[in-house]
Write an enzyme that holds these catalytic residues in place. Structure first.
Site, PDB file in Angstrom:
ATOM      1  N   CYS A  76     -47.376  41.257 -43.279  1.00 12.68           N
ATOM      2  CA  CYS A  76     -48.105  41.794 -42.314  1.00 12.68           C
ATOM      3  C   CYS A  76     -47.801  43.268 -42.340  1.00 12.68           C
ATOM      4  O   CYS A  76     -46.485  43.769 -42.410  1.00 12.68           O
ATOM      5  CB  CYS A  76     -47.648  41.211 -40.907  1.00 12.68           C
ATOM      6  SG  CYS A  76     -48.356  42.103 -39.553  1.00 12.68           S
ATOM      7  N   CYS A  82     -43.908  46.099 -34.848  1.00  9.37           N
ATOM      8  CA  CYS A  82     -44.173  44.957 -33.758  1.00  9.37           C
ATOM      9  C   CYS A  82     -42.853  44.018 -33.965  1.00  9.37           C
ATOM     10  O   CYS A  82     -42.396  43.904 -35.005  1.00  9.37           O
ATOM     11  CB  CYS A  82     -45.504  44.228 -34.318  1.00  9.37           C
ATOM     12  SG  CYS A  82     -45.492  42.492 -33.644  1.00  9.37           S
ATOM     13  N   CYS A 180     -53.188  40.044 -36.532  1.00  9.64           N
ATOM     14  CA  CYS A 180     -51.808  39.410 -36.457  1.00  9.64           C
ATOM     15  C   CYS A 180     -52.045  37.913 -37.103  1.00  9.64           C
ATOM     16  O   CYS A 180     -53.089  37.199 -37.034  1.00  9.64           O
ATOM     17  CB  CYS A 180     -51.830  39.037 -34.745  1.00  9.64           C
ATOM     18  SG  CYS A 180     -50.315  38.176 -34.455  1.00  9.64           S
ATOM     19  N   GLN A 302     -46.384  23.655 -25.042  1.00 11.98           N
ATOM     20  CA  GLN A 302     -45.610  24.216 -26.435  1.00 11.98           C
ATOM     21  C   GLN A 302     -46.788  25.082 -27.272  1.00 11.98           C
ATOM     22  O   GLN A 302     -47.757  24.657 -27.327  1.00 11.98           O
ATOM     23  CB  GLN A 302     -45.250  23.013 -27.152  1.00 11.98           C
ATOM     24  CG  GLN A 302     -43.739  22.357 -26.421  1.00 11.98           C
ATOM     25  CD  GLN A 302     -42.845  23.175 -26.709  1.00 11.98           C
ATOM     26  OE1 GLN A 302     -42.596  24.177 -27.213  1.00 11.98           O
ATOM     27  NE2 GLN A 302     -41.728  22.811 -25.849  1.00 11.98           N
ATOM     28  N   TYR A 331     -37.096  19.020 -15.829  1.00 12.43           N
ATOM     29  CA  TYR A 331     -37.879  20.256 -16.443  1.00 12.43           C
ATOM     30  C   TYR A 331     -39.020  19.815 -17.029  1.00 12.43           C
ATOM     31  O   TYR A 331     -39.268  20.192 -18.027  1.00 12.43           O
ATOM     32  CB  TYR A 331     -36.918  20.934 -16.959  1.00 12.43           C
ATOM     33  CG  TYR A 331     -35.637  21.664 -16.722  1.00 12.43           C
ATOM     34  CD1 TYR A 331     -35.425  22.651 -15.772  1.00 12.43           C
ATOM     35  CD2 TYR A 331     -34.371  20.795 -16.994  1.00 12.43           C
ATOM     36  CE1 TYR A 331     -34.401  23.111 -15.128  1.00 12.43           C
ATOM     37  CE2 TYR A 331     -33.401  21.176 -16.435  1.00 12.43           C
ATOM     38  CZ  TYR A 331     -33.204  22.596 -15.517  1.00 12.43           C
ATOM     39  OH  TYR A 331     -31.977  22.675 -15.056  1.00 12.43           O
ATOM     40  N   GLU A 352     -40.073  18.737 -11.576  1.00 13.77           N
ATOM     41  CA  GLU A 352     -40.175  20.119 -12.095  1.00 13.77           C
ATOM     42  C   GLU A 352     -40.162  20.881 -10.624  1.00 13.77           C
ATOM     43  O   GLU A 352     -40.706  20.401  -9.801  1.00 13.77           O
ATOM     44  CB  GLU A 352     -41.433  20.287 -12.868  1.00 13.77           C
ATOM     45  CG  GLU A 352     -41.931  21.440 -13.041  1.00 13.77           C
ATOM     46  CD  GLU A 352     -41.227  22.475 -13.955  1.00 13.77           C
ATOM     47  OE1 GLU A 352     -40.684  23.567 -13.411  1.00 13.77           O
ATOM     48  OE2 GLU A 352     -40.647  21.950 -14.964  1.00 13.77           O
ATOM     49  N   ASP A 401     -35.192  19.160 -20.517  1.00 14.97           N
ATOM     50  CA  ASP A 401     -35.650  20.374 -21.390  1.00 14.97           C
ATOM     51  C   ASP A 401     -35.716  21.636 -20.642  1.00 14.97           C
ATOM     52  O   ASP A 401     -36.794  22.184 -20.313  1.00 14.97           O
ATOM     53  CB  ASP A 401     -36.914  20.147 -22.000  1.00 14.97           C
ATOM     54  CG  ASP A 401     -37.686  20.880 -22.977  1.00 14.97           C
ATOM     55  OD1 ASP A 401     -36.962  21.797 -23.305  1.00 14.97           O
ATOM     56  OD2 ASP A 401     -38.593  20.888 -23.201  1.00 14.97           O
ATOM     57  N   CYS A 428     -34.028  25.300 -26.275  1.00 16.77           N
ATOM     58  CA  CYS A 428     -34.601  26.393 -27.091  1.00 16.77           C
ATOM     59  C   CYS A 428     -33.589  27.322 -27.184  1.00 16.77           C
ATOM     60  O   CYS A 428     -33.658  28.535 -27.703  1.00 16.77           O
ATOM     61  CB  CYS A 428     -35.792  26.805 -26.389  1.00 16.77           C
ATOM     62  SG  CYS A 428     -35.472  27.770 -24.825  1.00 16.77           S
TER      63      CYS A 428
END
Length: 470
Positions: A76, A82, A180, A302, A331, A352, A401, A428
């Site tokens: 790219c 970026c 992109c 996601q 969550y 949640e 999660d 994550c």
């Protein structure tokens, strides 16, 4: 190197190995450890020390004096300016190797609990055009590179407006993006049409510092079903809004949900604003395996659909469901993990804190004819009481999660009280996951660990851990 001299510049420093979060490790002659951003292991660099602490220092690469042999040419032209894909200079197999190492290092160093052998990372089949959602920003503050500033030789540079992504670490400067490689078409074509029409009609971009202007943001979602959603966000209503919307409608028939939002606030968040549907449906549809999901303009989903399937398949496998279990999905967001695992559970209970997400979760359960799924809005630590268990059943399996910050300690204590036989922890951020595993070690043993790469060309990594009561 003086401890308080933050301007120290060093040359000939070889980056030895990967640390985490995109940083590498090097050592000075006196043995002091350097955490270095902007390079990869194998590079020899000139760097500037940003923070100099007693036991280590933080530094940033100024110049690569001798590149690592494993470097490849980024695909790219915006790479390095970026901040979206910081690892394009590494072959994908090397990226996944470093991510696997990051999970191992953080779980061992921070978690300090007994661990099984970590399974080989599950890589992404797609390493380009894998995202289903992107947000582009209109700005009067076009980001200028140091090379552009140097070339001007002190002359004032007229800043062109920019449509693209925020420059790394800058809330007001935007990198103008032509192509992109993160999201499939018609994403780039939509973005470039908006830039063209804004120029033709002399439409003002928003100035975040002055809090004036008109065009603010545009969110594009592209589902694997072929459906496309666009939400154009402007500061106030003016006739040209409908020129832009009609152009999108006419030139991109694949846009099945065309929307706009009026945002006169000082910040860019739209979660407290109305999204007005202009053309088509107010939502698009997405599938994970044969489960159908409604995605509204403000829904969380996601962002790598195909890899999310793999992540959820691993989670479901770790859960070990036989059809007799009460499964708690903490969550739960819009209910995607709980719904994905629902065929193997006697009952699914999702919790949640975001009330709007729970409404979406209920709709998603209804769309999939899942009468044994129930979703509740609120804080897990407040909701999961003995009275709640008496009504809905104690959990046999818990899937959690949490966001990057990990689980609140109050929730960890609640899990220790709930004492579900199995917990599947999807994270994550392996660093905060490791911290939580140390707290859960009081009652739980780690049985399986599976890293999953959701975001190629970035240092981000998901990790799934199975825990069982000791």
């Amino acid at each position: 190197m003086g401890r308080k001299n933050k301007k120290t510049i060093l040359s000939g420093i070889r980056l030895e190995r990967y640390a985490a979060e995109g940083k590498s490790i090097a050592h000075l002659e006196d043995g002091k450890t350097l955490l270095v951003q902007g390079g990869v292991p194998g590079d020899t660099v000139k760097l500037i020390v940003l923070k100099n602490k007693k036991s280590y220092a933080e530094a940033k690469v100024m110049q690569i004096e001798s590149p690592a042999t494993e470097r490849v040419e980024p695909f790219c032209k915006h790479f390095g300016v970026c901040g979206g894909c910081k690892w394009q200079m590494l072959p994908y197999h090397k990226q996944t190797e470093y991510k696997q190492q990051q999970v191992a290092d953080q779980l061992r160093r921070i978690g300090n609990v007994a661990l099984p052998e970590i399974m080989t990372i599950c890589g992404s089949e797609r390493t380009e055009f894998y995202r289903n959602k992107l947000e582009f920003t209109f700005s009067t503050q076009h980001y200028l590179t140091q090379e552009q500033i140097d070339a001007a030789q002190g002359e004032v540079i007229e800043r062109e407006p920019a449509l693209g992504f925020h420059a790394p670490g800058m809330f007001d400067k935007v990198v103008d993006i032509e192509t992109c490689y993160l999201q499939p078409e018609p994403s780039n074509k939509i973005k470039n049409l908006m830039r063209q029409l804004a120029k033709e009609h002399d439409l003002p971009y928003y100035d975040f510092k002055k809090q004036e202007g008109w065009l603010r943001n545009m969110i594009v979602r592209v589902a694997t079903t072929g459906e496309v959603m666009v939400n154009l966000i402007v500061h106030h209503k003016r006739p040209e809004l409908f020129i832009l919307l009609d152009a999108l409608k006419d030139q991109f028939p694949e846009i099945s949900s065309l929307n706009y939002t009026i945002n006169g606030k000082k910040n860019d968040t739209i979660y407290d604003l109305d999204v007005i549907n202009y053309h088509g449906k107010a939502y698009i549809e997405e599938y994970l395996e044969d489960f159908r999901f409604k995605i509204s303009p403000k829904s969380f989903f996601q962002t790598n659909t195909k890899q999310a399937e793999k992540l959820y398949q691993i989670t479901r496998d770790f859960a070990g469901l036989t059809g007799e279990e009460v499964l708690y999905d903490l969550y739960c967001g819009t209910g995607s993990i709980g719904i994905f695992c629902s065929k193997g559970a006697k009952k699914v209970v999702g919790i949640e804190v975001v009330a709007d997400a729970i409404e979406d979760a209920k709709i998603n359960a209804a769309w999939n004819n899942l009468e044994h799924c129930a979703f509740f809005a609120g804080d897990v630590a407040d909701i999961a009481t003995d009275a709640f268990f008496a009504e809905h059943g104690r959990p046999d399996v818990i899937i959690t999660d949490p966001p990057r910050a990990g689980m609140h300690e109050k929730l960890v204590q609640q899990l220790l009280k709930m004492r579900a036989p199995r917990v599947v922890y999807v994270s994550c951020n392996p660093a905060t996951q490791a911290r939580d595993l140390q707290l859960l070690d009081e009652a739980y043993a780690v049985l399986k660990i599976q890293p999953v790469d959701m975001f190629p060309h970035t240092h981000h990594i998901e990790n799934v851990v199975l825990l069982e009561l000791k």
